[in-house]
Design a protein around this motif. Sequence first.
Motif, PDB file in Angstrom:
ATOM      1  N   TRP A  74      -3.379   2.111   2.632  1.00  0.00           N
ATOM      2  CA  TRP A  74      -4.667   2.669   3.347  1.00  0.00           C
ATOM      3  C   TRP A  74      -4.526   2.774   4.867  1.00  0.00           C
ATOM      4  CZ3 TRP A  74      -7.499  -0.729   6.329  1.00  0.00           C
ATOM      5  CH2 TRP A  74      -7.441  -2.053   6.088  1.00  0.00           C
ATOM      6  N   LEU A  75      -3.723   1.714   5.393  1.00  0.00           N
ATOM      7  CA  LEU A  75      -3.771   1.972   6.881  1.00  0.00           C
ATOM      8  C   LEU A  75      -3.011   3.197   7.467  1.00  0.00           C
ATOM      9  CD1 LEU A  75      -2.752  -2.054   7.577  1.00  0.00           C
ATOM     10  CD2 LEU A  75      -4.897  -0.883   8.114  1.00  0.00           C
ATOM     11  N   LEU A  76      -1.701   3.443   6.883  1.00  0.00           N
ATOM     12  CA  LEU A  76      -1.497   4.730   7.342  1.00  0.00           C
ATOM     13  C   LEU A  76      -2.215   5.878   6.897  1.00  0.00           C
ATOM     14  CD1 LEU A  76       2.240   3.814   6.206  1.00  0.00           C
ATOM     15  CD2 LEU A  76       1.559   4.493   8.472  1.00  0.00           C
ATOM     16  N   SER A  77      -2.817   5.892   5.762  1.00  0.00           N
ATOM     17  CA  SER A  77      -3.757   6.922   5.332  1.00  0.00           C
ATOM     18  C   SER A  77      -4.938   7.203   6.424  1.00  0.00           C
ATOM     19  CB  SER A  77      -4.470   6.996   3.997  1.00  0.00           C
ATOM     20  OG  SER A  77      -5.367   7.764   3.712  1.00  0.00           O
ATOM     21  N   ALA A  78      -5.582   5.995   7.111  1.00  0.00           N
ATOM     22  CA  ALA A  78      -6.451   6.042   8.157  1.00  0.00           C
ATOM     23  C   ALA A  78      -5.838   6.461   9.302  1.00  0.00           C
ATOM     24  CB  ALA A  78      -7.115   4.737   8.233  1.00  0.00           C
TER      25      ALA A  78
ATOM     26  N   GLU B 203       5.203   0.977  12.929  1.00  0.00           N
ATOM     27  CA  GLU B 203       5.697   0.541  14.305  1.00  0.00           C
ATOM     28  C   GLU B 203       5.370   1.339  15.127  1.00  0.00           C
ATOM     29  OE1 GLU B 203       9.790  -1.793  12.513  1.00  0.00           O
ATOM     30  OE2 GLU B 203       9.847   0.278  12.916  1.00  0.00           O
ATOM     31  N   ARG B 204       5.471   2.577  15.132  1.00  0.00           N
ATOM     32  CA  ARG B 204       5.176   3.488  16.366  1.00  0.00           C
ATOM     33  C   ARG B 204       3.639   3.484  16.618  1.00  0.00           C
ATOM     34  NH1 ARG B 204       6.218   9.174  14.437  1.00  0.00           N
ATOM     35  NH2 ARG B 204       3.946   9.374  14.009  1.00  0.00           N
ATOM     36  N   PHE B 205       2.899   3.324  15.536  1.00  0.00           N
ATOM     37  CA  PHE B 205       1.467   3.297  15.910  1.00  0.00           C
ATOM     38  C   PHE B 205       1.123   1.730  16.593  1.00  0.00           C
ATOM     39  CE2 PHE B 205      -2.654   1.289  14.730  1.00  0.00           C
ATOM     40  CZ  PHE B 205      -3.680   2.486  15.088  1.00  0.00           C
ATOM     41  N   VAL B 206       1.456   0.782  16.383  1.00  0.00           N
ATOM     42  CA  VAL B 206       1.568  -0.738  16.766  1.00  0.00           C
ATOM     43  C   VAL B 206       2.291  -0.729  18.415  1.00  0.00           C
ATOM     44  CG1 VAL B 206       1.731  -3.176  16.973  1.00  0.00           C
ATOM     45  CG2 VAL B 206       0.952  -1.917  14.817  1.00  0.00           C
ATOM     46  N   GLN B 207       3.338  -0.146  18.357  1.00  0.00           N
ATOM     47  CA  GLN B 207       4.122  -0.166  19.671  1.00  0.00           C
ATOM     48  C   GLN B 207       3.642   0.886  20.707  1.00  0.00           C
ATOM     49  OE1 GLN B 207       8.168  -0.241  18.575  1.00  0.00           O
ATOM     50  NE2 GLN B 207       8.094  -1.881  17.147  1.00  0.00           N
ATOM     51  N   ARG B 208       3.316   1.961  20.185  1.00  0.00           N
ATOM     52  CA  ARG B 208       2.859   2.940  21.163  1.00  0.00           C
ATOM     53  C   ARG B 208       1.572   3.700  21.062  1.00  0.00           C
ATOM     54  NH1 ARG B 208       6.418   8.521  20.543  1.00  0.00           N
ATOM     55  NH2 ARG B 208       4.874   8.942  19.076  1.00  0.00           N
ATOM     56  N   ASP B 209       1.106   3.948  19.902  1.00  0.00           N
ATOM     57  CA  ASP B 209      -0.043   4.838  19.880  1.00  0.00           C
ATOM     58  C   ASP B 209      -1.264   3.770  20.180  1.00  0.00           C
ATOM     59  OD1 ASP B 209       1.303   6.601  18.943  1.00  0.00           O
ATOM     60  OD2 ASP B 209       0.532   6.531  16.831  1.00  0.00           O
TER      61      ASP B 209
END
Length: 393
Positions: free
Chosen positions: A204-208, A37-43
Amino acid sequence: MYYSFHLTPVTWALLGTALVCFAIVALWHVLRARRLERFVQRDEASRDCLGDNELPAVSVIVDAEGETGQLTKFLPLVLHQDYPAPMEVIVVADGSAESTGDLLSEMKAAFPNLHITFTPSDTRSLSRKKLALMIGIKAARHEVVLTTSANCRVTSDQWLRTMLRNFTAGTDVVLGYSHYRYKQDRKAGRRWRIFDTVSTGAQWLLSAIEGHPYRGVSDNLAYRRQLFFDNNGFARSMNLRWGDDDVFVAEIARPDNTRVELAPDSQVTVYYDNLARTHRVLKMRRDFTARLGRQAQRRLQAVMSVLWLMAHAAAIAAVALNATNAVVIVAAVVMTLAAWGVAAWGVSRQCRVLQAPALKLSAPLLMLWRPLVNGIYRMREIRTRKSNYTTYL
């Protein structure tokens, strides 16, 4: 039935083990959801991206082997993309399908940036998918290639813009996400397939995202064309029928040259005729090729599965040894229900980010079921291992 807090050391140890294991696994699922969620909403929203006048020219490579009927639905969605930079679409079709040429010839008259090529129909001892991609990439004229398949659907005319905005200086690979059409699945085992798809994708997404890319999906994968040639294409995995995405990504992706794109506009939906069977086949293929790459994330997932089983086993054992003590029974039930609630909440949030239906309280049951199912797949894969090599085609 009696109430007593004077428990044996064994009972305390069992309850303590259950509590710790439940807490670790439930918290792990919540943290995975929060990171996505943080990746999509903020990063993603805050990182540097290319403007409209900086977007690279792109060649979209469409593998259309065996998917002639899907092209009329898929191609217009790609050809009508809102993309300001030069763009071409290269369809690589099966040379044995005569109707494909007629269909694409008609579309080419309306879209001059549509190009058609074919894979030889008599090719043997070679991965057809890799051959199609190699032909398409060699025919490409632009700096970046984006691979996909004819049985995919893009959900927005911003797909290309969203994926290609990531090719800032130093970025060579962009990992997009694709998933099957969940509404299409109405057969038994539907919830398991959703859970397995989301769990594997999140893995695999979180690993990337954390700087350890090792996998991608060729239905939505972009990279610089020159990188393909610098890596000698699929030369290191030509003996495999599969691996055009995960094995290849493990070879070319590094922490400093890879980005992940998860915005809703960038995600692709894949259509299958027999979804249940296709899921089984793809899982066996990807489980096989995944073991040829980096294993850290797979091992962590396995550890969490073991801890989840240990937690339940310890709670059941504590109750079995103190079947008439209400304190032990209540403690075991409360811990289990609390862990189920937290884990279900975490998995459902992961589903939301990856555009999957929420699993709610079925998720904890599926977490228990997963090691058994993976074990069955492993035994099947061992029996069919030779079929993964091109020499057995």
